[in-house]
Write a protein that holds these residues in place. Structure first.
Motif, PDB file in Angstrom:
ATOM      1  N   GLU A  96       0.841  -1.199   0.000  1.00 26.43           N
ATOM      2  CA  GLU A  96       0.000   0.000   0.000  1.00 26.43           C
ATOM      3  C   GLU A  96       0.878   1.251   0.000  1.00 26.43           C
ATOM      4  N   GLY A  97       0.489   2.233  -0.840  1.00 28.42           N
ATOM      5  CA  GLY A  97       1.259   3.460  -0.978  1.00 28.42           C
ATOM      6  C   GLY A  97       2.329   3.383  -2.047  1.00 28.42           C
ATOM      7  N   ALA A 229      -1.182   3.518 -14.553  1.00 22.75           N
ATOM      8  CA  ALA A 229      -0.100   3.982 -13.683  1.00 22.75           C
ATOM      9  C   ALA A 229      -0.713   4.765 -12.526  1.00 22.75           C
ATOM     10  N   GLY A 230      -0.269   4.468 -11.309  1.00 18.42           N
ATOM     11  CA  GLY A 230      -0.842   5.154 -10.164  1.00 18.42           C
ATOM     12  C   GLY A 230      -0.256   4.689  -8.854  1.00 18.42           C
ATOM     13  N   LEU A 235      -5.257  -1.393   0.155  1.00 21.12           N
ATOM     14  CA  LEU A 235      -4.859  -2.796   0.006  1.00 21.12           C
ATOM     15  C   LEU A 235      -5.540  -3.611   1.103  1.00 21.12           C
ATOM     16  N   ASN A 236      -6.309  -4.620   0.700  1.00 23.67           N
ATOM     17  CA  ASN A 236      -7.073  -5.443   1.636  1.00 23.67           C
ATOM     18  C   ASN A 236      -6.133  -6.330   2.438  1.00 23.67           C
ATOM     19  N   ILE A 256      -6.170   1.180  -7.295  1.00 24.50           N
ATOM     20  CA  ILE A 256      -5.050   1.940  -7.855  1.00 24.50           C
ATOM     21  C   ILE A 256      -5.559   3.321  -8.222  1.00 24.50           C
ATOM     22  N   ALA A 257      -5.077   4.339  -7.522  1.00 28.01           N
ATOM     23  CA  ALA A 257      -5.451   5.725  -7.805  1.00 28.01           C
ATOM     24  C   ALA A 257      -4.586   6.233  -8.950  1.00 28.01           C
ATOM     25  N   SER A 258      -5.222   6.676 -10.022  1.00 28.94           N
ATOM     26  CA  SER A 258      -4.504   7.074 -11.232  1.00 28.94           C
ATOM     27  C   SER A 258      -3.567   8.252 -10.994  1.00 28.94           C
ATOM     28  N   ASN A 259      -2.458   8.259 -11.747  1.00 32.11           N
ATOM     29  CA  ASN A 259      -1.510   9.374 -11.702  1.00 32.11           C
ATOM     30  C   ASN A 259      -1.902  10.506 -12.644  1.00 32.11           C
TER      31      ASN A 259
END
Length: 423
Positions: A96-97, A229-230, A235-236, A256-259
């Motif tokens: 995560e991150g 990409a992100g 994350l579970n 996934i958070a987009s860039n």
């Protein structure tokens, strides 16, 4: 009694000359103060005139805006779910991150049964390829044998015809070709069989090749890769190595958070939707980041409302749901902004070019508005009608022309009708 009156009269007569002197002295002091104030006012007036600046009117852009609220969000978020049909989780490759690239591997499934099937398909393919090679060698050998047999079975031109004098009969001696013909026929049959076997073996190679490629593609799907990409978010932690999802269970393993550049999201009322449309410019401000602005535009306004119950509703009346319309906006630059920030958007509804003067030129007397105008070198007070304000400029709707010159920072001691010399 008479004596007392006489004494009072004498004292009053004695005070009169003194009072007169004091009055005269007071008048002289007042005159002196007036003269000094006049001189001071004249000096201030001269200084103020020297500082009085005249500038021509100019056209400025004035915009009519509507302020709405919005929040900074990611362009989009890709949610990855566990596929129960692919078995248990073998390994998770990210944390995560963590920032990931498009196509980067995220996690994998076990897929042991599929690996076994792929191994068997590749063995079958190798066996079929071996058969093809052996049959090709056999066919080559048969073709050589057939060529040799055909060459030896050709009749010889040296065979002679023998005649005798006693019988006058001709005895012809011919070679026996029956055995050679049988050998050629046998070789042809064997060659045809070998060619048929070769074709069957080649088909098996194609079959097992396609089967192996299909299994490889399916096995590749057991390794899940990122489509964008992100940054890995949410994350579970309950999904790890060996986890097996239940059938028809929709369980997210990560997001996934987009860039891609951030966007703005918010809600509009019915009245706001009627005025705001895609393509309109916006200016964005945020209380979190002081003294900074961002520019952008409205990208989308939904035509389909969502409803919410009113906050203060009367128990005795039927509650009426309030419709709202979602909208999105893009930014030219997002530096200093982050997802989750609350912002205010000034949406430009209308933009016009209007005649304008500095705000410091405006004089308000009662309900009327004036400016000092220079006409033929003489100072005049001109009544005007003002419009909206933009920064230091005020729109003039009536009272001035484009060629007029107005005074900046006028003072109350400036006199109308004064002749002013300009360099």
């Amino acid at each position: 009694m008479e004596t007392a009156k006489r004494i009072g009269t004498e004292k009053e007569q004695a005070r009169t000359p003194r009072h007169k002197k004091l009055i005269v002295l007071g008048i002289l002091v007042l005159i002196l103060i007036f003269v000094m104030l006049s001189l001071a006012m004249l000096e201030l007036y001269k200084r103020d005139i020297n500082k009085f600046v005249f500038i021509p009117t100019t056209e400025q852009t004035f915009m009519k805006t509507k302020t709405v609220s919005a929040r900074v969000v990611q362009s989009h978020t890709d949610t990855i779910y566990v596929n129960a049909s692919k078995g248990s989780i073998k390994e998770i490759f990210v944390k995560e991150g963590e920032t990931v690239a498009k196509g980067q591997q995220l996690f994998s499934y076990e897929g042991s049964a599929l690996k076994a099937e792929l191994g068997q398909a590749e063995i079958n393919k190798q066996l079929a390829e071996t058969s093809v090679k052996q049959l090709e060698e056999q066919i080559t050998s048969l073709e050589l044998d057939l060529l040799e047999a055909e060459s030896t079975s050709t009749p010889s031109t040296s065979n002679a015809t023998i005649t005798t004098d006693t019988t006058n009969l001709t005895d012809v001696v011919e070679p026996d070709n029956n055995i050679a013909d049988q050998s050629i026929s046998s070789l042809n049959a064997e060659l045809n069989t070998a060619k048929a076997d070769l074709r069957a073996a080649e088909l098996k190679v194609e079959k097992y090749t396609l089967e192996a490629e299909k299994l490889k593609a399916e096995l590749d799907s057991f390794i899940v890769s990122s489509n964008t990409a992100g940054v890995i978010v949410n994350l579970n932690q309950n999904v790890g190595q060996g986890f097996q999802a239940k059938e028809n269970q929709q369980l997210a393993i990560m997001e996934i958070a987009s860039n891609e550049p951030f966007k703005m999201e918010g809600k509009l009322t019915e009245a706001e939707k009627a005025k705001i449309t895609p393509g309109q410019p916006i200016t964005v401000t945020s209380n979190v980041v002081a003294n900074k602005k961002w520019n952008g535009k409205i990208t989308e306004v939904s035509d389909y409302p969502t409803y919410k119950e009113p906050v203060n509703k009367d128990k005795d009346s039927q509650p009426e749901s309030i419709p709202s319309y979602s909208f999105t906006a893009s930014l030219d630059s997002q530096k200093g902004l982050y997802p989750g920030y609350s912002t205010s958007l000034d949406v430009v509804l209308q933009s016009k070019q209007l005649l304008a003067v500095p705000e410091t030129s405006i004089i308000r007397i009662g309900k009327s508005t004036y400016v000092f105008v220079l006409k033929k070198g003489i100072l005049h007070k001109q009544k005007v009608e003002t419009g909206q304000k933009s920064g230091q400029w005020v729109a003039i709707l009536k009272g001035l022309k484009g060629e007029d010159k107005v005074g900046v920072n006028p003072s109350w001691i400036v006199h109308l009708g004064t002749l002013i010399k300009l360099n």
